[in-house]
Design a protein around this motif. Structure first.
Motif, PDB file in Angstrom:
ATOM      1  N   VAL A 177      -3.059  12.067  75.365  1.00 55.25           N
ATOM      2  CA  VAL A 177      -3.526  10.680  75.243  1.00 55.25           C
ATOM      3  C   VAL A 177      -3.585  10.026  76.614  1.00 55.25           C
ATOM      4  O   VAL A 177      -4.507   9.286  76.949  1.00 55.25           O
ATOM      5  CB  VAL A 177      -2.603   9.907  74.285  1.00 55.25           C
ATOM      6  N   ALA A 178      -2.569  10.332  77.433  1.00 59.12           N
ATOM      7  CA  ALA A 178      -2.545   9.722  78.759  1.00 59.12           C
ATOM      8  C   ALA A 178      -3.664  10.236  79.635  1.00 59.12           C
ATOM      9  O   ALA A 178      -4.071   9.572  80.589  1.00 59.12           O
ATOM     10  CB  ALA A 178      -1.192  10.005  79.423  1.00 59.12           C
ATOM     11  N   GLY A 179      -4.173  11.442  79.331  1.00 56.86           N
ATOM     12  CA  GLY A 179      -5.237  12.003  80.149  1.00 56.86           C
ATOM     13  C   GLY A 179      -6.573  11.324  79.921  1.00 56.86           C
ATOM     14  O   GLY A 179      -7.496  11.522  80.715  1.00 56.86           O
ATOM     15  N   LEU A 180      -6.744  10.548  78.839  1.00 55.23           N
ATOM     16  CA  LEU A 180      -7.999   9.860  78.577  1.00 55.23           C
ATOM     17  C   LEU A 180      -8.098   8.600  79.436  1.00 55.23           C
ATOM     18  O   LEU A 180      -7.091   7.914  79.684  1.00 55.23           O
ATOM     19  CB  LEU A 180      -8.087   9.486  77.094  1.00 55.23           C
ATOM     20  N   PRO A 181      -9.280   8.278  79.864  1.00 55.74           N
ATOM     21  CA  PRO A 181      -9.436   7.052  80.683  1.00 55.74           C
ATOM     22  C   PRO A 181      -9.146   5.809  79.856  1.00 55.74           C
ATOM     23  O   PRO A 181      -9.717   5.635  78.767  1.00 55.74           O
ATOM     24  CB  PRO A 181     -10.897   7.107  81.131  1.00 55.74           C
ATOM     25  N   LYS A 182      -8.244   4.935  80.348  1.00 55.91           N
ATOM     26  CA  LYS A 182      -7.837   3.759  79.580  1.00 55.91           C
ATOM     27  C   LYS A 182      -8.841   2.629  79.680  1.00 55.91           C
ATOM     28  O   LYS A 182      -8.785   1.667  78.910  1.00 55.91           O
ATOM     29  CB  LYS A 182      -6.463   3.277  80.047  1.00 55.91           C
ATOM     30  N   ASP A 183      -9.746   2.717  80.635  1.00 53.91           N
ATOM     31  CA  ASP A 183     -10.743   1.662  80.768  1.00 53.91           C
ATOM     32  C   ASP A 183     -12.006   1.974  79.979  1.00 53.91           C
ATOM     33  O   ASP A 183     -13.024   1.280  80.117  1.00 53.91           O
ATOM     34  CB  ASP A 183     -11.107   1.446  82.236  1.00 53.91           C
ATOM     35  N   LYS A 184     -11.969   3.031  79.143  1.00 52.89           N
ATOM     36  CA  LYS A 184     -13.099   3.409  78.323  1.00 52.89           C
ATOM     37  C   LYS A 184     -12.628   3.686  76.903  1.00 52.89           C
ATOM     38  O   LYS A 184     -11.443   3.900  76.662  1.00 52.89           O
ATOM     39  CB  LYS A 184     -13.780   4.666  78.873  1.00 52.89           C
ATOM     40  N   LYS A 225     -17.234  -0.175  77.152  1.00 52.58           N
ATOM     41  CA  LYS A 225     -16.833  -1.409  76.478  1.00 52.58           C
ATOM     42  C   LYS A 225     -16.555  -1.212  74.997  1.00 52.58           C
ATOM     43  O   LYS A 225     -15.465  -1.495  74.515  1.00 52.58           O
ATOM     44  CB  LYS A 225     -17.928  -2.469  76.657  1.00 52.58           C
ATOM     45  N   ARG A 226     -17.544  -0.741  74.246  1.00 52.39           N
ATOM     46  CA  ARG A 226     -17.377  -0.684  72.801  1.00 52.39           C
ATOM     47  C   ARG A 226     -18.323   0.368  72.215  1.00 52.39           C
ATOM     48  O   ARG A 226     -19.423   0.590  72.742  1.00 52.39           O
ATOM     49  CB  ARG A 226     -17.666  -2.041  72.178  1.00 52.39           C
ATOM     50  N   ILE A 227     -17.887   0.962  71.106  1.00 56.96           N
ATOM     51  CA  ILE A 227     -18.732   1.902  70.358  1.00 56.96           C
ATOM     52  C   ILE A 227     -18.769   1.439  68.922  1.00 56.96           C
ATOM     53  O   ILE A 227     -17.731   1.259  68.268  1.00 56.96           O
ATOM     54  CB  ILE A 227     -18.188   3.348  70.421  1.00 56.96           C
ATOM     55  N   ASP A 228     -19.978   1.180  68.446  1.00 54.99           N
ATOM     56  CA  ASP A 228     -20.192   0.840  67.035  1.00 54.99           C
ATOM     57  C   ASP A 228     -20.601   2.128  66.321  1.00 54.99           C
ATOM     58  O   ASP A 228     -21.637   2.731  66.630  1.00 54.99           O
ATOM     59  CB  ASP A 228     -21.274  -0.229  66.899  1.00 54.99           C
ATOM     60  N   LEU A 229     -19.807   2.537  65.354  1.00 58.54           N
ATOM     61  CA  LEU A 229     -19.952   3.854  64.710  1.00 58.54           C
ATOM     62  C   LEU A 229     -20.312   3.687  63.246  1.00 58.54           C
ATOM     63  O   LEU A 229     -19.717   2.859  62.543  1.00 58.54           O
ATOM     64  CB  LEU A 229     -18.636   4.644  64.846  1.00 58.54           C
ATOM     65  N   VAL A 230     -21.285   4.476  62.801  1.00 57.85           N
ATOM     66  CA  VAL A 230     -21.656   4.541  61.387  1.00 57.85           C
ATOM     67  C   VAL A 230     -21.451   5.981  60.931  1.00 57.85           C
ATOM     68  O   VAL A 230     -21.991   6.908  61.522  1.00 57.85           O
ATOM     69  CB  VAL A 230     -23.118   4.115  61.157  1.00 57.85           C
ATOM     70  N   LEU A 231     -20.655   6.184  59.855  1.00 51.13           N
ATOM     71  CA  LEU A 231     -20.332   7.517  59.343  1.00 51.13           C
ATOM     72  C   LEU A 231     -20.838   7.651  57.922  1.00 51.13           C
ATOM     73  O   LEU A 231     -20.493   6.826  57.049  1.00 51.13           O
ATOM     74  CB  LEU A 231     -18.819   7.775  59.378  1.00 51.13           C
ATOM     75  N   THR A 261     -12.876  -0.283  70.736  1.00 49.99           N
ATOM     76  CA  THR A 261     -12.864  -0.656  72.153  1.00 49.99           C
ATOM     77  C   THR A 261     -11.754   0.099  72.853  1.00 49.99           C
ATOM     78  O   THR A 261     -10.919   0.732  72.178  1.00 49.99           O
ATOM     79  CB  THR A 261     -12.685  -2.162  72.293  1.00 49.99           C
ATOM     80  N   PRO A 262     -11.635   0.025  74.195  1.00 52.94           N
ATOM     81  CA  PRO A 262     -10.519   0.691  74.871  1.00 52.94           C
ATOM     82  C   PRO A 262      -9.182   0.194  74.364  1.00 52.94           C
ATOM     83  O   PRO A 262      -9.022  -0.981  74.038  1.00 52.94           O
ATOM     84  CB  PRO A 262     -10.743   0.329  76.343  1.00 52.94           C
ATOM     85  N   GLY A 263      -8.206   1.058  74.275  1.00 53.25           N
ATOM     86  CA  GLY A 263      -6.906   0.725  73.739  1.00 53.25           C
ATOM     87  C   GLY A 263      -6.666   1.382  72.406  1.00 53.25           C
ATOM     88  O   GLY A 263      -7.336   2.348  72.052  1.00 53.25           O
ATOM     89  N   ASP A 264      -5.776   0.875  71.601  1.00 65.01           N
ATOM     90  CA  ASP A 264      -5.455   1.448  70.317  1.00 65.01           C
ATOM     91  C   ASP A 264      -6.620   1.336  69.339  1.00 65.01           C
ATOM     92  O   ASP A 264      -7.415   0.390  69.459  1.00 65.01           O
ATOM     93  CB  ASP A 264      -4.214   0.783  69.714  1.00 65.01           C
TER      94      ASP A 264
END
Length: 268
Positions: A177-184, A225-231, A261-264
Motif C-alpha cells: 500500500v505504501a508503494g502506491l503514489p499517495k497523490d494519485k 484527482k478522481r476516477i468515476d467508475l461504472v461496473l 479519490t486519493p486516500g482511503d
C-alpha cells in the motif's frame, strides 16, 4: 509276332506267348538262357506262368522283357498283361518333395561367440565409465539408501483438530500500500467470478477505460484527482482502491457507479 490286338478270350498267357514265340523263332530254352542270362529252370517256370521263383514282380518284369527281346516279341503288351493279372504296378514314390526338403534345409546356426564377447566387453567398459563419472559420493549415498530401504518410514505426526487453522486470504501488506503514489488514485478491477463491463473517466470526464473484462482478466487505472467508475455485473468483480480491497461492491447482474479519490476508498 504281336498279340496286343488279340481278343481277350483268345489271348494266351504271358508264359504261353513267350513259349510260342521261342518255338516260332526256332530257339531252344538253352539258347534263350545263354542269350538272356536267365537260368534254364527259371525260363521253364516263366513259360509255365510260374513267377514265384523270380524274386518279386520287379524281377519278373525284367525277365519278361529279356525273354521277349530274345525271341523278337514286343514286351509292352506282356508287361501290361502281367500287371493286370498280378495286381498292377505300384505307384512310383515321388522323390521331388524329399529332395526339395533336403535341398532347402538350412544348416543350424552356430552361436556367434565373437559378437557376444564384444557386447560383454562394451557393457563392462560402459559400466566402469559411468561409475567413474558419477564419483564416489553418489556411491556412498546409494549405499546409505540401500541400507535404509528395509527401514519402516516414520509415522507422520498427527495434529489435533483444534490446532489446525484455516488458510486465510493474505491481505495487501502495508509495504504494498505504501508503494502506491499517495497523490494519485489507483484502481484495480479483476473479473473474478464472471465477465464484467467496466467504464472509467477522470474528473474532467475524459474516458480512461471502456470495454468488456473477461473472467480472470484485470485492469489497473490511475489518475491524479478522481476516477468515476461504472461496473456491470458488479458482484462478479474484485475491486482494489489504492491497494485496499473494497468489500461488497454490488450484487451479480447489477450496475454500480462509484467514484474514488486519493486516500482511503470512499464510495461517491
Amino acid at each position: 509276332m504281336s498279340i496286343g490286338n488279340s481278343p481277350e478270350a483268345d489271348r494266351p498267357s504271358v508264359g504261353a506267348a513267350l513259349q510260342k514265340a521261342r518255338i516260332g523263332a526256332g530257339l531252344t530254352v538253352e539258347e534263350v538262357s545263354t542269350t538272356t542270362r536267365v537260368r534254364i529252370p527259371l525260363v521253364h517256370a516263366i513259360e509255365q506262368d510260374d513267377f514265384s521263383r523270380c524274386g518279386g514282380d520287379v524281377y519278373a518284369r525284367g525277365h519278361i522283357r529279356a525273354l521277349a527281346r530274345a525271341v523278337s516279341l514286343d514286351s509292352r503288351p506282356l508287361i501290361d498283361q502281367f500287371d493286370a493279372e498280378h495286381g498292377g504296378r505300384p505307384a512310383p514314390t515321388p522323390a521331388a518333395p524329399l529332395y526339395e526338403a533336403e535341398r532347402i534345409r538350412s544348416e543350424p546356426r552356430r552361436p556367434n561367440w565373437t559378437a557376444a564377447m564384444v557386447a560383454a566387453i562394451v557393457a563392462v567398459v560402459g559400466f566402469a565409465g559411468f561409475t567413474l563419472f558419477t564419483g564416489g559420493d553418489k556411491s556412498d549415498s546409494g549405499q546409505v539408501a540401500a541400507g535404509d530401504a528395509h527401514a519402516k518410514p516414520a509415522p507422520a505426526p498427527t495434529r489435533h483438530p483444534s490446532t489446525i487453522r484455516p488458510t486465510l486470504k493474505p491481505e495487501p501488506s502495508d509495504s504494498a500500500v505504501a508503494g502506491l503514489p499517495k497523490d494519485k488514485v489507483t484502481i484495480k478491477v479483476t473479473a473474478r467470478d464472471g465477465q464484467s463491463w467496466i467504464s472509467a473517466k477522470d474528473a474532467s470526464g475524459k474516458l480512461l477505460e471502456d470495454g468488456l473484462l473477461k473472467q480472470g482478466e484485470s485492469k489497473t487505472i490511475t489518475d491524479k484527482k478522481r476516477i468515476d467508475l461504472v461496473l456491470g455485473n458488479a458482484g462478479a468483480v474484485q475491486l482494489y482502491v489504492n491497494g485496499k480491497e473494497v468489500k461488497q461492491v454490488g450484487e451479480k447482474g447489477t450496475v454500480e457507479r462509484l467514484s474514488y479519490t486519493p486516500g482511503d476508498p470512499q464510495a461517491g
